[in-house]
Design an enzyme around this catalytic site. Sequence first.
Site, PDB file in Angstrom:
ATOM      1  N   ALA A  64       1.181  -1.447  -0.030  1.00 31.20           N
ATOM      2  CA  ALA A  64       0.028   0.333   0.124  1.00 31.20           C
ATOM      3  C   ALA A  64       0.660   0.992   0.209  1.00 31.20           C
ATOM      4  O   ALA A  64       0.138   2.195  -0.646  1.00 31.20           O
ATOM      5  CB  ALA A  64      -1.238  -0.315   1.122  1.00 31.20           C
ATOM      6  N   LEU A  65       1.761   1.284   0.705  1.00 28.30           N
ATOM      7  CA  LEU A  65       3.192   2.492   0.966  1.00 28.30           C
ATOM      8  C   LEU A  65       3.674   2.487  -1.094  1.00 28.30           C
ATOM      9  O   LEU A  65       3.660   3.495  -0.970  1.00 28.30           O
ATOM     10  CB  LEU A  65       4.549   2.296   1.757  1.00 28.30           C
ATOM     11  N   GLU A  66       3.637   1.838  -2.416  1.00 28.63           N
ATOM     12  CA  GLU A  66       4.328   2.184  -3.299  1.00 28.63           C
ATOM     13  C   GLU A  66       3.041   2.566  -4.131  1.00 28.63           C
ATOM     14  O   GLU A  66       3.335   2.694  -4.754  1.00 28.63           O
ATOM     15  CB  GLU A  66       4.864   0.734  -3.315  1.00 28.63           C
ATOM     16  N   CYS A  88      -4.804  -3.902   0.616  1.00 30.42           N
ATOM     17  CA  CYS A  88      -5.832  -3.817   1.939  1.00 30.42           C
ATOM     18  C   CYS A  88      -4.203  -4.022   3.102  1.00 30.42           C
ATOM     19  O   CYS A  88      -3.565  -4.823   3.308  1.00 30.42           O
ATOM     20  CB  CYS A  88      -6.222  -5.210   1.572  1.00 30.42           C
ATOM     21  N   ILE A  89      -4.816  -3.409   4.338  1.00 30.17           N
ATOM     22  CA  ILE A  89      -4.169  -3.353   4.973  1.00 30.17           C
ATOM     23  C   ILE A  89      -5.192  -3.256   6.560  1.00 30.17           C
ATOM     24  O   ILE A  89      -5.995  -3.316   7.067  1.00 30.17           O
ATOM     25  CB  ILE A  89      -3.864  -1.800   5.265  1.00 30.17           C
ATOM     26  N   ILE A  90      -4.049  -4.669   7.328  1.00 26.13           N
ATOM     27  CA  ILE A  90      -4.897  -5.441   8.084  1.00 26.13           C
ATOM     28  C   ILE A  90      -4.450  -4.993   9.692  1.00 26.13           C
ATOM     29  O   ILE A  90      -2.944  -5.315   9.317  1.00 26.13           O
ATOM     30  CB  ILE A  90      -5.487  -6.834   7.745  1.00 26.13           C
ATOM     31  N   HIS A  96       2.234  -0.383  12.915  1.00 25.28           N
ATOM     32  CA  HIS A  96       2.679  -0.154  11.775  1.00 25.28           C
ATOM     33  C   HIS A  96       1.157   0.073  10.987  1.00 25.28           C
ATOM     34  O   HIS A  96       1.646   1.070   9.551  1.00 25.28           O
ATOM     35  CB  HIS A  96       3.762  -1.552  11.625  1.00 25.28           C
TER      36      HIS A  96
END
Length: 158
Positions: A64-66, A88-90, A96
């Site tokens: 996601a950061l890219e 998707c960030i869990i 973090h």
Amino acid sequence: MQNANQGMPAGEAAKLDGSKLSIGIVQARFNADLTAKLAEACLAELAALGVEADRIRHVTVPGALEVPVALQAMAESDDFDALIALGCIIRGETYHFELVANESGAGVNRVSLDNTLPVANAILTVENLDQAWARAEEKGRDAARVAVEMANLLDELT
């Protein structure tokens, strides 16, 4: 509300027509099964809205950061009417999650505002896998609809 043919203000949801649009999609590979489901639903909805397959550029990035930097490169190309961010960030056990969620979201918004280009943000930020799976298909479809609606609106406004 009135329908589009009876004086609906610009920006109101009407029949979405993507037949003349070029769309860029950036998909994070982290949580790959989930982001693949987002992409599958998004691509199916774009097709249903009339966006031609050869007018869609779909790339992947590590996480996601890219996503924002790939979106920025697409925006600077002037080849796209709208962009879509998929990821998707869990939540985990550390800070973090907040860092990735906040920075990716801010980056996606910055690309949109800096380039006056619609970017539909479908980077899920969830507590667990169950929440992610429950949202993936709907959010993929939503991203496609948002991209088409906003591209058409900006075309109308500029």
